[in-house]
Structures are given as structure tokens and as C-alpha cells.
Design a protein around this motif. Structure first.
Motif, PDB file in Angstrom:
ATOM      1  N   ALA A 139       0.824  -1.200   0.000  1.00  0.00           N
ATOM      2  CA  ALA A 139       0.000   0.000   0.000  1.00  0.00           C
ATOM      3  C   ALA A 139       0.863   1.257   0.000  1.00  0.00           C
ATOM      4  O   ALA A 139       0.496   2.277  -0.593  1.00  0.00           O
ATOM      5  CB  ALA A 139      -0.917   0.005   1.219  1.00  0.00           C
ATOM      6  N   THR A 140       2.015   1.190   0.673  1.00  0.00           N
ATOM      7  CA  THR A 140       3.003   2.266   0.649  1.00  0.00           C
ATOM      8  C   THR A 140       4.323   1.678   1.114  1.00  0.00           C
ATOM      9  O   THR A 140       4.347   0.641   1.784  1.00  0.00           O
ATOM     10  CB  THR A 140       2.585   3.448   1.550  1.00  0.00           C
ATOM     11  N   VAL A 141       5.427   2.313   0.759  1.00  0.00           N
ATOM     12  CA  VAL A 141       6.722   1.789   1.157  1.00  0.00           C
ATOM     13  C   VAL A 141       7.721   2.927   1.264  1.00  0.00           C
ATOM     14  O   VAL A 141       7.719   3.868   0.466  1.00  0.00           O
ATOM     15  CB  VAL A 141       7.236   0.713   0.171  1.00  0.00           C
ATOM     16  N   ARG A 142       8.554   2.836   2.281  1.00  0.00           N
ATOM     17  CA  ARG A 142       9.642   3.776   2.509  1.00  0.00           C
ATOM     18  C   ARG A 142      10.940   2.991   2.523  1.00  0.00           C
ATOM     19  O   ARG A 142      11.067   1.985   3.222  1.00  0.00           O
ATOM     20  CB  ARG A 142       9.440   4.476   3.855  1.00  0.00           C
ATOM     21  N   ASN A 143      11.944   3.422   1.749  1.00  0.00           N
ATOM     22  CA  ASN A 143      13.253   2.782   1.698  1.00  0.00           C
ATOM     23  C   ASN A 143      14.296   3.727   2.302  1.00  0.00           C
ATOM     24  O   ASN A 143      14.320   4.921   1.988  1.00  0.00           O
ATOM     25  CB  ASN A 143      13.641   2.442   0.255  1.00  0.00           C
ATOM     26  N   ILE A 144      15.150   3.178   3.143  1.00  0.00           N
ATOM     27  CA  ILE A 144      16.152   3.975   3.849  1.00  0.00           C
ATOM     28  C   ILE A 144      17.509   3.296   3.735  1.00  0.00           C
ATOM     29  O   ILE A 144      17.623   2.070   3.874  1.00  0.00           O
ATOM     30  CB  ILE A 144      15.794   4.131   5.342  1.00  0.00           C
ATOM     31  N   ASP A 145      18.539   4.088   3.475  1.00  0.00           N
ATOM     32  CA  ASP A 145      19.921   3.619   3.489  1.00  0.00           C
ATOM     33  C   ASP A 145      20.679   4.498   4.481  1.00  0.00           C
ATOM     34  O   ASP A 145      20.869   5.691   4.246  1.00  0.00           O
ATOM     35  CB  ASP A 145      20.537   3.712   2.095  1.00  0.00           C
ATOM     36  N   ASP A 146      21.091   3.928   5.604  1.00  0.00           N
ATOM     37  CA  ASP A 146      21.671   4.685   6.710  1.00  0.00           C
ATOM     38  C   ASP A 146      23.099   4.210   6.964  1.00  0.00           C
ATOM     39  O   ASP A 146      23.334   3.036   7.213  1.00  0.00           O
ATOM     40  CB  ASP A 146      20.813   4.468   7.966  1.00  0.00           C
ATOM     41  N   THR A 147      24.061   5.142   6.904  1.00  0.00           N
ATOM     42  CA  THR A 147      25.471   4.819   7.157  1.00  0.00           C
ATOM     43  C   THR A 147      26.007   5.712   8.265  1.00  0.00           C
ATOM     44  O   THR A 147      25.844   6.931   8.223  1.00  0.00           O
ATOM     45  CB  THR A 147      26.321   5.008   5.890  1.00  0.00           C
ATOM     46  N   LEU A 148      26.640   5.098   9.254  1.00  0.00           N
ATOM     47  CA  LEU A 148      27.268   5.832  10.349  1.00  0.00           C
ATOM     48  C   LEU A 148      28.727   5.396  10.442  1.00  0.00           C
ATOM     49  O   LEU A 148      29.020   4.214  10.622  1.00  0.00           O
ATOM     50  CB  LEU A 148      26.555   5.556  11.672  1.00  0.00           C
ATOM     51  N   THR A 149      29.639   6.349  10.323  1.00  0.00           N
ATOM     52  CA  THR A 149      31.072   6.092  10.434  1.00  0.00           C
ATOM     53  C   THR A 149      31.612   6.858  11.630  1.00  0.00           C
ATOM     54  O   THR A 149      31.359   8.064  11.763  1.00  0.00           O
ATOM     55  CB  THR A 149      31.814   6.512   9.156  1.00  0.00           C
ATOM     56  N   GLN A 150      32.349   6.170  12.495  1.00  0.00           N
ATOM     57  CA  GLN A 150      32.908   6.810  13.684  1.00  0.00           C
ATOM     58  C   GLN A 150      34.410   6.546  13.778  1.00  0.00           C
ATOM     59  O   GLN A 150      34.878   5.446  13.482  1.00  0.00           O
ATOM     60  CB  GLN A 150      32.226   6.287  14.952  1.00  0.00           C
ATOM     61  N   LEU A 151      35.135   7.572  14.207  1.00  0.00           N
ATOM     62  CA  LEU A 151      36.571   7.488  14.418  1.00  0.00           C
ATOM     63  C   LEU A 151      36.882   8.148  15.746  1.00  0.00           C
ATOM     64  O   LEU A 151      36.369   9.235  16.040  1.00  0.00           O
ATOM     65  CB  LEU A 151      37.317   8.193  13.281  1.00  0.00           C
ATOM     66  N   ALA A 152      37.692   7.491  16.576  1.00  0.00           N
ATOM     67  CA  ALA A 152      37.973   8.053  17.899  1.00  0.00           C
ATOM     68  C   ALA A 152      39.383   7.692  18.332  1.00  0.00           C
ATOM     69  O   ALA A 152      39.921   6.638  17.983  1.00  0.00           O
ATOM     70  CB  ALA A 152      36.963   7.541  18.926  1.00  0.00           C
TER      71      ALA A 152
END
Length: 768
Positions: free
Chosen positions: A438-451
């Protein structure tokens, strides 16, 4: 620290509360007497051994470690029936879980609770893990749960830990340390249980471990496998299905240890965990342990974790290099049938179709047909994660007046989310395949961390130690979202692939001082800073102005006292703390009440006291207890512009009970020259809380307090080579609701999760 920078652009793509209080409460391993041991004269001897931990990146006992820390031995976990982190919620002061059922749990320490990136660093050995972001960016709400079998110990560190741990821990760190391969001997364990759950049926499970040296003193392998089937206790009254929430969990791990030289140890590990269940919660309005969902609501969670750890011991320090890769597939189903069907009114047609004017007969007919076509439907989020981590660390050997740790950390996490609304069969409740979207949401999530992080500890004079630490962090978050199929019923508009990128860098610090008043009494004080990344929302129909949210941070101040007395037959530890929390990330809801999203709002203060006692008044008897008081409140009104869900000065933080307490009593005694007996009781109390800041909010729900009791009695062979036990969890059959929610999607109904009803069974073990 610098503030969040947003660069918009277009672009690319239950067993809810088993108690495991055991020895961890006071930092001493439980006394496990064999019949032969009991025959010995131990009058006047110190009782028990303090647990050795590595929280400071060097070996110290609990009582020597000048931070707020508790530990539970693997043997105590086994005696208490603990199987995953979900069962640790009452083990130590300040630790609890917001329990949404299997694969949907949030670890909370000291009341630092809220949606978003995890506030608690969860480690399996040297590997930090995180949950899935979903459509509401709530990676902290689905912590991976690996089986806790053949565990060496669990450590719970309260307060920020970013200056010693690669994955910055805003509110604390939970460490699970598994037993490593033995390079000298063949050994193994077999563990099996059969039980029955009230309001459900029969459960069975089995676990096994085999350790084999491949080259004496040089190479060894340790393999673990498990399978668990827990019968359901929730009935779906709408579909006519009893015991719908059957839980199946299976998997294992394989560990290889190589020791090329006396100084160099090399560990390779592979973990596999599979979880399958349905309807982890029930509906309060439908009656105790009843669900009235019109669709099946299965949860499928597949976790694979691979890690490498290398330790090399120099004369002055230990160099550690770690790397890991985790792949996770998580899917769940949430019934939205009532919300969709509730749109079938002339008023909703006027709002959604007629722009405020009454719909014509033809408009109304077409609108009703649209609603009817989705009258049995569900949200079906499917998430896939690939996460890489790496850490380099050099720690001094702890022998001199100056001790130090220097390290660097890198992580890269990508999560792809497909979140469609799909139709289901009204007779069976099963999702129709091929999918009717009926409906659709597509997500591409990238998290990069440096410490980069480090600490320096100085023994100024005998008994006095000063420590200072710092962490530099940098993160980048990149999110691409698109809606390809619109729906006026949920406010979803077609949006092309849209990118939001954010980044931030800065410093956090930690200062600690401790003084040994006597060899058995230590006073310590600490100030430590914690931090959590910000990001961007990806919610259907959300206004662009609400897309971005900033990082939040806190300062934790505490003073603690650690004591041993009665010739170390007893320990008593207590600490008081205050936490000032700024730019809180909180959960808000869209104007239609259907979807949640993250925003920054206001400040909060958490003040508390934690105390734990361990006592061994006579040989074979171990008594443990802990109590926690937490006052977690807003200190200013939240400036969100959404007064219904915004908290006001003085409101309590959701899902944070004011009081928690737990205790255990275990007694071991000889039955004969070769047999021993044991009996154990665990109990815990969790105070009440609320699901939202504003108790007057239409969807706010109160979570009542509850108490749980577990019991176990058994017979054990020589040197504990075997054991047979009778056990009961939730002995008093309490209806212990651990989480309660409501929303427009739930049409005002109260959705709850609860502890498993009383379960009685038999457990047998054999060690060789």
C-alpha cells in the motif's frame, strides 16, 4: 564540542526478567561447595574469592576497582538460569531493560533512557554491537542478544566509559566475556532442560560445549551449540490461535585460540544466533495474555558475528588489536488494521480527499473502497545491517605508579531498511505473498565513527590514586530515503531519493580519584562526560524542518565507597551520583499520532543511590542484595512546539522506575561423601514508571511495579561433574508488565510486554 552540521542534497539510495543476582551484586564468586570441601575444617578462613575484572584494561578485583562496577560469574549465571542479556535486568544496581520482547530490548543504566543510538555500550568479548535504526532511527532499541552459555563473567560498568572503550558509552557499558579455549585439556559440558509454562505448554532446550587442544599449549578450539523452544502463552482471540508466541532460538559459536609464543595470543571467533517468534506482546484491553491483532506478527532475527583479537605482551605493556564484522537481518510485523479501518468515515474523507469540504457520493465511495482494500494490513519493516569495527590499544602492565592506556577506534555501519505497509489474509492473518504494497519507505543509513582515547593513572602515594582520561571523536552520518508508493491514509507522499548528511567532532573527558582508607575500605570520586551522535529522521510525511536532530551529552558526577569486613566474609559497596543531561534526544510523534521520530528538547537531571551487599555468614551460605534509587526528571520545559508530547520541568523520564531492588540466597551442603545439595532463591522488585513525560497525554500509559521470585534446588556430584535440579521461574506467577505503549496506530489500545508466567521444570548438566 562543535555543533551538528547539516548538508541537505539530492543523491543515492521473553522470558522477560529471569533473575541472576548471584555473586555479582557484591563482586564475589558464589561459594560452590562440594561434599568433600564441606568436610574440611574452614573455621576462621576467608570465604570466597573476589572476581577479577578487566574493566580498566588491566586485571583488578571488584573491590580494588575505583569505579561503579558489578560482575557476575559464569557459574552464577548458570545457577540462575540466565540465557541472554534480557535476563540480566535485575542482576546489579542501576541496570534494567525497556523490554519490547525478543530482539526489541533496550539496555538502560542509571536511568539514561531514550530512543536513538545506544546509550549503553554492549560488548561481546572485545566487540561492540548495536541495534537496527528502523524507520525511527532507534538503534538502541534492538540490542543483539547472543546466548549466554559457557560464559566466564559479565561486567556492568555504570557511568560514561568513553575514555577506555572504543565505542563511546554514554551511560555505561555491559561486557559479556565468554570462556576461551583451553590449550591443555579436552573438556565439555552438556546442559538440558524440560519445563512447563502456566497458560502455555512444554518447553525444552539443550546446550553443549566441547573444548579440544589441537596442539598442546599452542592451539585450541572451543565449540558451543544450543537449541531452545519455549511454548507460547499469548492467545490471539481475533484469529482464534492459542499460544501464538512460540519462541525458537538456536545457534552457536566457534572459538580458535593460537599461542605462537608465551607473549602472543591470537583469538578468532564466529557467533551464530537465530531467533523466531510471533506476537511478543499482548493487548491489555483484550484481557490477560490475549492479543486481538488481525494479522500475525512474527519477528525474525538472524545475527552473525565474526571477530579477531590479538594480544602481545611486551615487558612494559600489552598491545591489543581487534577487528569484527557483524551481519544482521531483522524483520518484524506490526498490525495496523484498526488504524486503517478507522479512516472509513465521512470526516476523514473530507480531510484527506475533499480538502476540508464534504466528499461527494462518488468521492466517498472511492475513499471507502481504498480503506477496505487495506482493512487487514500491517507494517512489515525488513532491515539488513553490515557493521565493521577495529580497535588498537596499548595498556601498561599495571606494575608501576603510572598506569596508562592509549587507543584508537573505527567503526562503519550500514543499515538498509525497507518499510512497506502490506495486506494480510483476513482469515489466517498471514501476510499475502507476493506482497500487496500500500506504501513503502526505503532507507539507506550509514554511520562512520573514528575516535582516539586514553587514560593516565598515577599512584601519588600509598593508597591515593588520581586518573584523567580524554576521548576525541568524529562521526559522519549519511542517510538516503525515498518513498516510491504514496498513501493518503498514513500521510505518505512520493519522494525521490533524498540525502541528508551530518557530521560532528569534539572531546569528552573523565577524572577520577580514589583513596584506600584501610586495605579493606576505599573511597572514590569521579566526573565523566558522555556523548551520543545526532542524525536525521526518516519518517513518512515528516516536515523537512524536523528532519535533523543534534547530538546529546551529559556529565556524570559520583562518590562511592567500597568496603570489606568480617575477615572479607562480607562486602558492602555504595555510591551516590548526579547526571546533568543536555540537548536530550527524545521521542516525539507526528501530528496524526501514528509515527514517532527523534528531536532535541530540554535538559534533565538524574540523581541516584546504588548499594550492594554480599554476605557469607557460614560455610555454604551466600547472601546477596542490591537496591537502587533513581530520580530522573526534566529540569526545564522541552521546547518542541508539540505540547501534547512535550515534557515540562519536573516530569519523570519515561520507563525509569524510582526504586529497584534484588537479592539472592544460596546454600550448599553435603549429602554424602560424594554428593552435595544446593538450594537457591532469587527475587527482584521493579518500581512503576510511565511511557511518556506527560502523564496527561492521551497515549501515555502507566507501567505498574512488580516483583518476581525464582527458585532452584538440586543434587550435585563430585567436583560438580554432574547436577540435577528442579527450578521455577516467576514462582508466584506475577503478571509483571515490563513495557506499555499506545498510539494512533494502536487506536488507543494499550500494548504491553510482560514476564513469562510461572514456569516449572527440571535441568540436568554433565561436565567432563
Amino acid at each position: 564540542m562543535s555543533r551538528l552540521k547539516i548538508r541537505p542534497a539530492s543523491g543515492r539510495r521473553t522470558l522477560a526478567t529471569i533473575l541472576a543476582l548471584g555473586a555479582g551484586a557484591a563482586g564475589m564468586a558464589p561459594l560452590q561447595a562440594t561434599a568433600q570441601d564441606a568436610a574440611q575444617d574452614v573455621a576462621g578462613a576467608p570465604v570466597g574469592n573476589e572476581i577479577v575484572v578487566t574493566a580498566l584494561k588491566r586485571s583488578t578485583t571488584i573491590q580494588e576497582t575505583p569505579i561503579s562496577i558489578s560482575a557476575i560469574t559464569g557459574e552464577s549465571l548458570s545457577q540462575s538460569g540466565v540465557q541472554s542479556i534480557a535476563d540480566l535486568s535485575a542482576t546489579t544496581p542501576g541496570l534494567n531493560l525497556v523490554d519490547g520482547g525478543p530482539s526489541q530490548r533496550r539496555v538502560v543504566i542509571r536511568g539514561i533512557q531514550g530512543a536513538g543510538e545506544p546509550m549503553i555500550g554492549t560488548y561481546y568479548d572485545e566487540t561492540p554491537v548495536t541495534g537496527m535504526v528502523g524507520a525511527s532511527n532507534d538503534a538502541g532499541g534492538s540490542t543483539p542478544e547472543l546466548r549466554l552459555f559457557d560464559v566466564d563473567r559479565v561486567e556492568v560498568l555504570r557511568g560514561p566509559q568513553g575514555t577506555l572503550y572504543g565505542a563511546g558509552s554514554m551511560g555505561g557499558t555491559l561486557r559479556i566475556i565468554y570462556s576461551k579455549p583451553d590449550l591443555t585439556q579436552v573438556e565439555g559440558t552438556v546442559d538440558a532442560s524440560l519445563s512447563n509454562t502456566d497458560h502455555g505448554g512444554w518447553n525444552y532446550e539443550g546446550s553443549a560445549m566441547l573444548n579440544v587442544p589441537l596442539a598442546t599449549d599452542k592451539v585450541g578450539v572451543r565449540a558451543v551449540g544450543f537449541y531452545r523452544r519455549q511454548d507460547g502463552f499469548i492467545d490471539n482471540t481475533a484469529l482464534g490461535i492459542d499460544d501464538i508466541n512460540v519462541l525458537k532460538s538456536y545457534g552457536g559459536r566457534l572459538m580458535l585460540r593460537m599461542k605462537p609464543s608465551e607473549r602472543w595470543t591470537f583469538d578468532v571467533a564466529a557467533f551464530l544466533n537465530r531467533t523466531r517468534t510471533d506476537t511478543p506482546g499482548w493487548v491489555l484491553n483484550a484481557g490477560k495474555y490475549n492479543s486481538d491483532a488481525y494479522t500475525r506478527q512474527p519477528v525474525r532475527d538472524d545475527v552473525e558475528l565474526y571477530s579477531i583479537t590479538s594480544n602481545y605482551e611486551f615487558d612494559f605493556a600489552t598491545f591489543t588489536a581487534t577487528g569484527s564484522y557483524m551481519h544482521r537481518d531483522l524483520s518484524s510485523v506490526g498490525d495496523v488494521s484498526r488504524y486503517i479501518s478507522g479512516q472509513r468515515t465521512p470526516a476523514r474523507c473530507a480531510t484527506l480527499v475533499g480538502a476540508g469540504a464534504a466528499c461527494s457520493p462518488s468521492q466517498l465511495s472511492g475513499f471507502y473502497a481504498l480503506v477496505d482494500s487495506q482493512s487487514t494490513s500491517a507494517l512489515y519493516p525488513q532491515q539488513e545491517m553490515d557493521a565493521w569495527t577495529a580497535e588498537l590499544r596499548l595498556s601498561s602492565d599495571g606494575s608501576g605508579p603510572l598506569n596508562w592506556t592509549l587507543g584508537g577506534f573505527y567503526s562503519d555501519r550500514n543499515i538498509v531498511v525497507q518499510n512497506p505497509q502490506v495486506n494480510a489474509d483476513p482469515e489466517t492473518g498471514e501476510i499475502i505473498r507476493p506482497l500487496q504494497i500500500a506504501t513503502v519507505r526505503n532507507i539507506d543509513d550509514t554511520l562512520t565513527q573514528l575516535a582516539g582515547f586514553g587514560e593516565l593513572s598515577w599512584d601519588v602515594v600509598d593508597g591515593l590514586n588520581l586518573t584523567a582520561g580524554a576521548r576525541y571523536f568524529h562521526y559522519e552520518k549519511d542517510i538516503v530515503g525515498e518513498t516510491t508508493v504514496p498513501s493518503i491514509l498514513v500521510g505518505a507522499r512520493v519522494t525521490p531519493p533524498t540525502r541528508v548528511a551530518s557530521s560532528e567532532n569534539g572531546w569528552v573527558f573523565r577524572f577520577n580519584g580514589s583513596y584506600k582508607i584501610t586495605p579493606d575500605i576505599m573511597l572514590y570520586a569521579e566526573a565523566a562526560q558522555g556523548f551520543r551522535p545526532g542524525g536525521a529522521n526518516q519518517v513518512l510525511g515528516l516536515d523537512a524542518a524536523l528532519t535533523a536532530y543534534d547530538s546529546d551529552s551529559l556529565w556524570n558526577y559520583e562518590v562511592g565507597l567500597k568496603t570489606s569486613f568480617l575477615n572479607r566474609m562480607a562486602t558492602f559497596n555504595i555510591d551516590v551520583y548526579r547526571i546533568d543531561w543536555s540537548d536530550m534526544q527524545i521521542t516525539l510523534r507526528t501530528p496524526n499520532g501514528a509515527f514517532s521520530y527523534l528531536g532535541n528538547a530540554g535538559k534533565a537531571r538524574v540523581e541516584g543511590v546504588e548499594a550492594e551487599l554480599g554476605l557469607r555468614p557460614l560455610y555454604g551460605l551466600s547472601i546477596q542484595g542490591n537496591v537502587t534509587y533513581i530520580d530522573a526528571r526534566l529540569t526545564e520545559d522541552q521546547n518542541t512546539g508539540v505540547t501534547a508530547t512535550s515534557g515540562l520541568d519536573g516530569d519523570r523520564i519515561p520507563y525509569v522506575p524510582k526504586w529497584m531492588a534484588g537479592g539472592s540466597v544460596q546454600y550448599d551442603w553435603p549429602l554424602s561423601e560424594t554428593l552435595g545439595g544446593m538450594a537457591r532463591v532469587d527475587a527482584s522488585y521493579v518500581g512503576g514508571s510511565w511511557s511518556d513525560f506527560r502523564h496527561t497525554y492521551v497515549y501515555a500509559r502507566e507501567v505498574d511495579d512488580y516483583a518476581l521470585v525464582n527458585a532452584r534446588i538440586g543434587i550435585e556430584g563430585p567436583e560438580k561433574a554432574w547436577g540435577a535440579y528442579l527450578f521455577a521461574t516467576n514462582l508466584l506467577n506475577a503478571t509483571a508488565i515490563t513495557r506499555a505503549t499506545s498510539s494512533a496506530i494502536a487506536v488507543g489500545r494499550t500494548l504491553v510486554n510482560s514476564a513469562t508466567p510461572r514456569t516449572v521444570g527440571v535441568n540436568v548438566r554433565y561436565n567432563f
